[in-house]
Motif scaffolding. Structure first.
Motif, PDB file in Angstrom:
ATOM      1  N   ILE A 155       0.826  -1.205   0.000  1.00 33.05           N
ATOM      2  CA  ILE A 155       0.000   0.000   0.000  1.00 33.05           C
ATOM      3  C   ILE A 155       0.866   1.263   0.000  1.00 33.05           C
ATOM      4  O   ILE A 155       0.498   2.288  -0.603  1.00 33.05           O
ATOM      5  N   ALA A 156       2.029   1.192   0.647  1.00 31.34           N
ATOM      6  CA  ALA A 156       2.913   2.366   0.676  1.00 31.34           C
ATOM      7  C   ALA A 156       3.396   2.706  -0.732  1.00 31.34           C
ATOM      8  O   ALA A 156       3.399   3.879  -1.135  1.00 31.34           O
ATOM      9  N   ASP A 157       3.796   1.673  -1.504  1.00 26.76           N
ATOM     10  CA  ASP A 157       4.204   1.904  -2.895  1.00 26.76           C
ATOM     11  C   ASP A 157       3.036   2.416  -3.724  1.00 26.76           C
ATOM     12  O   ASP A 157       3.180   3.324  -4.544  1.00 26.76           O
ATOM     13  N   ALA A 158       1.863   1.831  -3.499  1.00 27.07           N
ATOM     14  CA  ALA A 158       0.686   2.223  -4.271  1.00 27.07           C
ATOM     15  C   ALA A 158       0.359   3.698  -4.087  1.00 27.07           C
ATOM     16  O   ALA A 158      -0.054   4.380  -5.028  1.00 27.07           O
ATOM     17  N   MET A 159       0.555   4.215  -2.872  1.00 27.04           N
ATOM     18  CA  MET A 159       0.218   5.605  -2.590  1.00 27.04           C
ATOM     19  C   MET A 159       1.248   6.591  -3.133  1.00 27.04           C
ATOM     20  O   MET A 159       0.979   7.776  -3.264  1.00 27.04           O
ATOM     21  N   ILE A 160       2.450   6.098  -3.452  1.00 27.58           N
ATOM     22  CA  ILE A 160       3.526   6.986  -3.899  1.00 27.58           C
ATOM     23  C   ILE A 160       3.668   7.028  -5.413  1.00 27.58           C
ATOM     24  O   ILE A 160       3.919   8.083  -5.994  1.00 27.58           O
ATOM     25  N   VAL A 161       3.509   5.890  -6.071  1.00 30.60           N
ATOM     26  CA  VAL A 161       3.914   5.745  -7.476  1.00 30.60           C
ATOM     27  C   VAL A 161       3.281   6.782  -8.392  1.00 30.60           C
ATOM     28  O   VAL A 161       3.964   7.416  -9.201  1.00 30.60           O
ATOM     29  N   GLY A 162       1.975   6.952  -8.282  1.00 31.58           N
ATOM     30  CA  GLY A 162       1.305   7.879  -9.190  1.00 31.58           C
ATOM     31  C   GLY A 162       1.834   9.299  -9.070  1.00 31.58           C
ATOM     32  O   GLY A 162       2.192   9.935 -10.072  1.00 31.58           O
ATOM     33  N   ARG A 163       1.900   9.807  -7.849  1.00 34.81           N
ATOM     34  CA  ARG A 163       2.380  11.172  -7.627  1.00 34.81           C
ATOM     35  C   ARG A 163       3.833  11.330  -8.045  1.00 34.81           C
ATOM     36  O   ARG A 163       4.214  12.334  -8.651  1.00 34.81           O
ATOM     37  N   LEU A 164       4.648  10.327  -7.722  1.00 33.22           N
ATOM     38  CA  LEU A 164       6.077  10.421  -8.029  1.00 33.22           C
ATOM     39  C   LEU A 164       6.314  10.398  -9.533  1.00 33.22           C
ATOM     40  O   LEU A 164       7.063  11.226 -10.069  1.00 33.22           O
ATOM     41  N   PHE A 165       5.681   9.439 -10.234  1.00 34.34           N
ATOM     42  CA  PHE A 165       5.871   9.359 -11.688  1.00 34.34           C
ATOM     43  C   PHE A 165       5.409  10.644 -12.371  1.00 34.34           C
ATOM     44  O   PHE A 165       6.073  11.159 -13.265  1.00 34.34           O
ATOM     45  N   GLU A 166       4.246  11.158 -11.953  1.00 37.27           N
ATOM     46  CA  GLU A 166       3.740  12.375 -12.588  1.00 37.27           C
ATOM     47  C   GLU A 166       4.677  13.549 -12.332  1.00 37.27           C
ATOM     48  O   GLU A 166       4.942  14.358 -13.238  1.00 37.27           O
ATOM     49  N   ALA A 167       5.210  13.646 -11.117  1.00 35.68           N
ATOM     50  CA  ALA A 167       6.146  14.729 -10.795  1.00 35.68           C
ATOM     51  C   ALA A 167       7.423  14.602 -11.622  1.00 35.68           C
ATOM     52  O   ALA A 167       7.952  15.613 -12.116  1.00 35.68           O
ATOM     53  N   LEU A 168       7.925  13.397 -11.787  1.00 32.44           N
ATOM     54  CA  LEU A 168       9.131  13.195 -12.588  1.00 32.44           C
ATOM     55  C   LEU A 168       8.894  13.575 -14.051  1.00 32.44           C
ATOM     56  O   LEU A 168       9.720  14.248 -14.675  1.00 32.44           O
ATOM     57  N   ILE A 169       7.758  13.147 -14.592  1.00 32.53           N
ATOM     58  CA  ILE A 169       7.453  13.455 -15.995  1.00 32.53           C
ATOM     59  C   ILE A 169       7.306  14.964 -16.186  1.00 32.53           C
ATOM     60  O   ILE A 169       7.790  15.532 -17.173  1.00 32.53           O
ATOM     61  N   GLU A 170       6.650  15.632 -15.231  1.00 33.40           N
ATOM     62  CA  GLU A 170       6.500  17.089 -15.324  1.00 33.40           C
ATOM     63  C   GLU A 170       7.850  17.793 -15.313  1.00 33.40           C
ATOM     64  O   GLU A 170       8.004  18.873 -15.883  1.00 33.40           O
ATOM     65  N   LYS A 171       8.835  17.166 -14.678  1.00 29.40           N
ATOM     66  CA  LYS A 171      10.180  17.757 -14.613  1.00 29.40           C
ATOM     67  C   LYS A 171      11.069  17.295 -15.766  1.00 29.40           C
ATOM     68  O   LYS A 171      12.270  17.556 -15.765  1.00 29.40           O
ATOM     69  N   GLY A 172      10.483  16.587 -16.737  1.00 26.81           N
ATOM     70  CA  GLY A 172      11.213  16.234 -17.938  1.00 26.81           C
ATOM     71  C   GLY A 172      11.877  14.879 -17.939  1.00 26.81           C
ATOM     72  O   GLY A 172      12.587  14.543 -18.886  1.00 26.81           O
ATOM     73  N   VAL A 173      11.648  14.068 -16.898  1.00 25.43           N
ATOM     74  CA  VAL A 173      12.237  12.726 -16.864  1.00 25.43           C
ATOM     75  C   VAL A 173      11.396  11.785 -17.727  1.00 25.43           C
ATOM     76  O   VAL A 173      10.167  11.751 -17.601  1.00 25.43           O
ATOM     77  N   VAL A 174      12.054  11.034 -18.597  1.00 26.49           N
ATOM     78  CA  VAL A 174      11.367  10.049 -19.433  1.00 26.49           C
ATOM     79  C   VAL A 174      11.504   8.687 -18.767  1.00 26.49           C
ATOM     80  O   VAL A 174      12.621   8.243 -18.464  1.00 26.49           O
ATOM     81  N   ILE A 175      10.373   8.035 -18.540  1.00 27.76           N
ATOM     82  CA  ILE A 175      10.347   6.760 -17.815  1.00 27.76           C
ATOM     83  C   ILE A 175      10.039   5.628 -18.782  1.00 27.76           C
ATOM     84  O   ILE A 175       9.087   5.707 -19.568  1.00 27.76           O
ATOM     85  N   ILE A 176      10.862   4.587 -18.717  1.00 25.48           N
ATOM     86  CA  ILE A 176      10.594   3.338 -19.437  1.00 25.48           C
ATOM     87  C   ILE A 176      10.552   2.248 -18.383  1.00 25.48           C
ATOM     88  O   ILE A 176      11.503   2.097 -17.601  1.00 25.48           O
ATOM     89  N   THR A 177       9.467   1.506 -18.331  1.00 22.10           N
ATOM     90  CA  THR A 177       9.356   0.465 -17.315  1.00 22.10           C
ATOM     91  C   THR A 177       8.827  -0.823 -17.928  1.00 22.10           C
ATOM     92  O   THR A 177       8.106  -0.807 -18.926  1.00 22.10           O
TER      93      THR A 177
END
Length: 355
Positions: free
Chosen positions: A134-156
């Motif tokens: 649950i801890a990961d579930a609550m973080i992932v969405g906000r963290l990924f969106e923040a990274l993308i907004e800052k220009g980080v490209v994510i491949i998973t």
């Protein structure tokens, strides 16, 4: 030709990989992304912001184990001609995020962490994304969106499409916005080759080794590295009825335990069902010859094998004795039969090597 296509074609021509149209299609998408990333790199990181160009869309590559997801991502990563890139296992990445959160404690922790990552990493490759906590579930969405907004490209990579992540997790409705974000902000790409290529690395009869000793240990380690593609897996905790089942090692759809960890501990049907639901291959090491007084251990072992058998999970095991001598009692006969069937090439898949 690009470095990525050159590398992919070279491996195919050398016979290291087969001609797989599914992998080739994903390589084409990764190649387009590499071109966009390298063009952005040539403009300079500051120039990207001055020009207000959108961040190239990252990829979410999903499919069953052994289909080549990690292979294509790693080929992309190694051939990508930019600086400030990182490739890390998803579990290790989240461990680092939790460590940073504990150190920061106050303020907008996610914003601060994402700013720090974006300063050092422009392309982030994450292997084996799965959400079990649950801890990961609550973080992932906000963290990924923040990274993308800052220009980080994510491949998973992941075994599951976004919509099946954390499927039966506690308070899953709170994770639904993260699923929507993954679908919107990443290019979700299936890799659905019909072949599990890793099975060809294991010969028929190699999945159950006896007797115990250094040779058996070395053999199990060799099979583990062929299937898990790492010398040592990462620990993982699976949620089971409000508690945790600790998996000592996990990697690429494989879980690794000792007999004592699975059958001497106070585990039950829910634990084995969770294990079978999350992994395609389970390693059980150091199975002893059980004495008549060890009814509880024998009962758990029989239940474990029944559960793995019913779920068509592959078993790799080391044992002090062949199946028929592990617990020579009438009630163990079905387990013997199932252990023998689970060693067959047909159980593992027709592509398993027969020699």
């Amino acid at each position: 030709m690009s470095p990525l296509r050159d590398a992919f074609d070279a491996k195919m021509q050398s016979g290291e990989i087969r001609n797989d149209s599914q992998q080739a299609a994903v390589i084409a998408k990764l190649d387009d992304l590499a071109a966009a990333l390298e063009a952005r790199e040539n403009q300079g990181w500051i120039g990207k912001f001055l020009a207000k160009q959108p961040t190239p869309k990252g990829l979410y590559i999903y499919g069953d184990v052994g289909r080549g997801k990690t292979f294509v991502m790693d080929l992309f990563f190694s051939s990508l001609q930019i600086s400030h890139k990182q490739r890390i296992h998803f579990h290790g990445f989240m461990q680092d995020i939790h460590r940073r959160r504990q150190e920061l404690r106050t303020g907008d922790v996610i914003a601060e962490i994402s700013t720090d990552i974006a300063h050092n990493v422009h392309v982030l490759c994450l292997d084996e994304m799965q959400i079990t906590d649950i801890a990961d579930a609550m973080i992932v969405g906000r963290l990924f969106e923040a990274l993308i907004e800052k220009g980080v490209v994510i491949i998973t990579t992941s075994n599951l499409p976004p919509g099946r992540l954390y499927l039966d997790g506690l308070n899953r409705d709170l994770f639904l916005p993260a699923i929507a974000m993954l679908n919107a902000r990443l290019d979700v790409v299936p890799l659905q080759s019909p072949v599990d290529y890793r099975l060809g690395r294991v010969k028929a009869g190699e999945s159950f080794v006896t007797p115990l000793g250094p040779k058996a240990d070395a053999h199990i380690q060799s099979v583990w590295e062929k299937l898990a593609e790492t010398p040592k897996g990462s620990p993982l905790d699976l949620p089971v009825l409000g508690r945790k089942l600790h998996v000592p090692q996990s990697a690429h759809g494989c879980a690794r335990f000792s007999f004592a960890q699975l059958c001497e501990a106070a585990l039950g049907p829910a634990d084995y069902l969770a294990l079978a639901a999350h992994f395609k291959t389970v390693f059980v090491e150091n199975i002893p010859v059980l004495k008549p007084a060890q009814r509880n251990e024998a009962r758990r072992f029989m239940l474990l094998i029944d559960t793995l058998y019913d779920a068509r999970v592959r078993l790799v095991a080391s044992s002090a004795a062949p199946p028929e001598r592990i617990y020579p009692r009438a009630e163990f006969a079905r387990t013997v039969s199932r252990l023998q069937e689970m060693q067959s090439a047909s159980w593992w898949g027709q592509k398993i090597a027969e020699t």
